[in-house]
Design an enzyme around this catalytic site. Structure first.
Site, PDB file in Angstrom:
ATOM      1  N   CYS A 354       0.834  -1.202   0.000  1.00 40.50           N
ATOM      2  CA  CYS A 354       0.000   0.000   0.000  1.00 40.50           C
ATOM      3  C   CYS A 354       0.873   1.258   0.000  1.00 40.50           C
ATOM      4  CB  CYS A 354      -0.980  -0.028   1.166  1.00 40.50           C
ATOM      5  SG  CYS A 354      -2.373   1.116   0.944  1.00 40.50           S
ATOM      6  N   HIS A 472      -3.617  -5.517   1.039  1.00 39.62           N
ATOM      7  CA  HIS A 472      -3.452  -5.827   2.459  1.00 39.62           C
ATOM      8  C   HIS A 472      -3.895  -7.277   2.683  1.00 39.62           C
ATOM      9  CE1 HIS A 472      -2.461  -1.847   3.889  1.00 39.62           C
ATOM     10  NE2 HIS A 472      -3.483  -1.332   3.224  1.00 39.62           N
TER      11      HIS A 472
END
Length: 538
Positions: A354, A472
């Site tokens: 991310c 994630h």
């Protein structure tokens, strides 16, 4: 304030729940932050589930960077998502209708029913938002009460924070609105436990003190019989019973929500395992639970680093997620970590997740002022040929897919099924460069069956060592995790290991272990009496 009511989240009145008596409530409040409210709440959720009740968690307002994406793609505090898992149910935004995600000092992004509402200063939040928020949080808990037998509520900080009580929506006011008796949790490990309990009660209004039905003393080390004189004094002094004394435990294996949990790594003697993995301890680190499955592997040692001299010679470096990519990248430049990482990357393995993925690119652009001044441009680490443009909207979605990078073929990673979630405001696209990185993953919405809707995510450098992704939960995929670790083992001439760890099963076992430990130290008969719910007969 304008947002959806959240009724469509799964807690609305239906034919099955209409007319049914509202579920009972009980609330865990604390004498301070980090006394263990979330863990005790999770334990009670699991105990009530084990005992056959339909149970749900609730926290009206949470502040956390470690968030959780619900099945319908909304964002809530991670603790409530984990507590929902302990209850054996899908998480909804009714379980955490207001989430605060700090962006900079005294400012937070306010997320209402899973979607960004506004970025507000602490003053504007308290004066402008909170007076309107009562209806939002009360409606949410009432929908849960309509659908479940028991709602286990969690407060925030302390109910005795006098300067915050006027517009309180998370402690004693919330308990009153939900008709919840309160159990007060105190941390004896930090010292002064009796003073903190009595002091908290002294600062409550009489009607608030009447709501406190019991004390739970948490994180006790030693012989509990030596504590008994103090417990007797406390009960005589306050007229309120001690419900239980929970032992100190650092082996719970329950996902943490706050980055304060990372303090456990400081000064900790680490095992000399086969693989040494360094994780950059960013100031605004978010969703650091991405690292938990790696820490659970028997051949892995995890180190959190914040300075170049701590880097050493790890087998891999992970740059995790962050709420403020540009600010944390600037921090890395100023303290020398960026240069140290660039030097390491010439021969070493680097993975960005991310915000960490965004840092690996050539440029970061912020045309709308999502993170910095509108129009700001920053150089990235230049390790992957892509650039990130921050958008005005946030992508939150549960996804699934597969590994497609040809550079990973011939290993257990080939065609490896993947699932996880995305939370980000940036869009990262390849740029023209001398090197041609290939997409790492092909992903689509978790509830989408049409493979044609899939899109590419992440990049893998041609050297096969540097990669980044928005996914994630990357390392929560057992086969992928072991395959990635085996590539590191191969680089050290170590033999590969089979997939030994089923991380999802380990988490389920951890919930049961937590519940069993709590049950053996809590007076559950009294808790059921406080709830006015019949205790199941064994």
């Amino acid at each position: 304030m304008s947002e959806k009511s959240g009724a469509a989240q799964g807690g609305e009145q239906t034919k099955e729940t209409e007319g049914r008596p509202r579920g009972r409530t009980i609330m865990l409040q604390g004498t301070a932050s980090d006394v263990g409210k979330s863990v005790v709440t999770t334990a009670l959720c699991r105990i009530f589930k084990q005992d056959g009740y339909r149970v749900a968690p609730f926290k009206s307002q949470n502040m956390a960077l470690n968030s959780y994406v619900t099945p319908d793609g909304k964002e809530i505090g991670r603790a409530q998502g984990v507590q929902a898992e302990a209850c054996g149910i899908a998480a909804t935004t009714d379980m955490n209708p207001v989430l605060l995600k700090p962006t900079k000092d005294m400012h937070s992004q306010v997320v209402v029913h899973g979607k960004p509402y506004k970025n507000l200063s602490a003053r504007d939040y308290r004066s402008g938002f909170l007076p309107e928020a009562k209806r939002t949080v009360v409606d949410a808990v009432n929908r849960l009460r309509a659908a479940y037998d028991i709602v286990v509520m969690e407060g925030a900080g302390s109910p005795a924070e006098i300067n915050l009580k006027q517009n309180d929506i998370v402690n004693m006011n919330m308990a009153a609105w939900a008709e919840a008796p309160v159990l007060l949790v105190a941390d004896i490990d930090r010292g002064g436990v009796f003073a903190s309990i009595v002091g908290t009660l002294e600062l409550l209004e009489p009607h608030e003190r009447e709501r406190v039905q019991g004390f739970i003393i948490n994180k006790f080390r030693g012989d509990v019989t030596l504590l008994q004189p103090g417990l007797d004094w406390l009960e005589e002094r306050t007229g309120i019973p001690v419900i239980g004394v929970l032992p100190y435990a650092d082996d719970l294996d329950i996902e943490a929500e706050d980055s304060v949990a990372l303090e456990q790594w400081k000064g900790k003697a680490l095992p000399e395992n086969d693989l040494d993995i360094a994780v950059v301890g960013l100031p605004r680190i978010s969703n650091f639970t991405d690292i938990d499955p790696l820490a659970a592997e028997p051949d892995v040692r995890i180190r959190y680093i914040r300075r170049p001299e701590e880097l050493g010679a790890p087998d891999a470096i992970i740059i995790p997620g962050t709420k403020s990519t540009m600010a944390d990248l600037q921090w890395m430049r100023e303290n020398g970590l960026a240069d140290a990482l660039a030097a390491y990357a010439k021969e070493g393995a680097v993975t960005g997740i991310c915000g960490g993925y965004q840092m690996l690119g050539v440029h970061l652009r912020d045309p709308h002022g999502a993170e910095a001044e509108a129009g700001a441009v920053m150089d990235g680490l230049g390790l992957l040929p892509m650039e990130t443009v921050f958008a005005a909207d946030k992508r939150t979605e549960r996804v699934r897919g597969t590994v497609i990078a040809s550079g990973l073929r011939g290993t257990p990673l080939e065609a490896c099924p993947m699932e996880g979630y995305e939370i980000h405001m940036g869009r990262s696209l390849p740029t023209a460069a001398d090197i041609v990185a290939e997409p790492l993953l092909e992903l689509r919405a978790a509830d989408e069956a049409d493979a044609a809707s899939a899109s590419h995510d992440g990049l893998l450098h041609p050297n096969g060592r540097i990669m980044g992704t928005y996914l994630h939960g990357l390392f929560h995929n057992d086969a992928f995790r072991r395959g990635w670790l085996n590539r590191l083992r191969e680089a050290k001439s170590l033999p590969p290991l089979p997939v030994q760890l089923n991380f999802a099963a380990q988490r389920e076992a951890a919930f049961d272990r937590l519940a069993d430990r709590a049950r053996s130290h809590l007076d559950m008969e009294r808790i059921y009496h406080i709830l006015r719910v019949a205790e199941p007969q064994s």
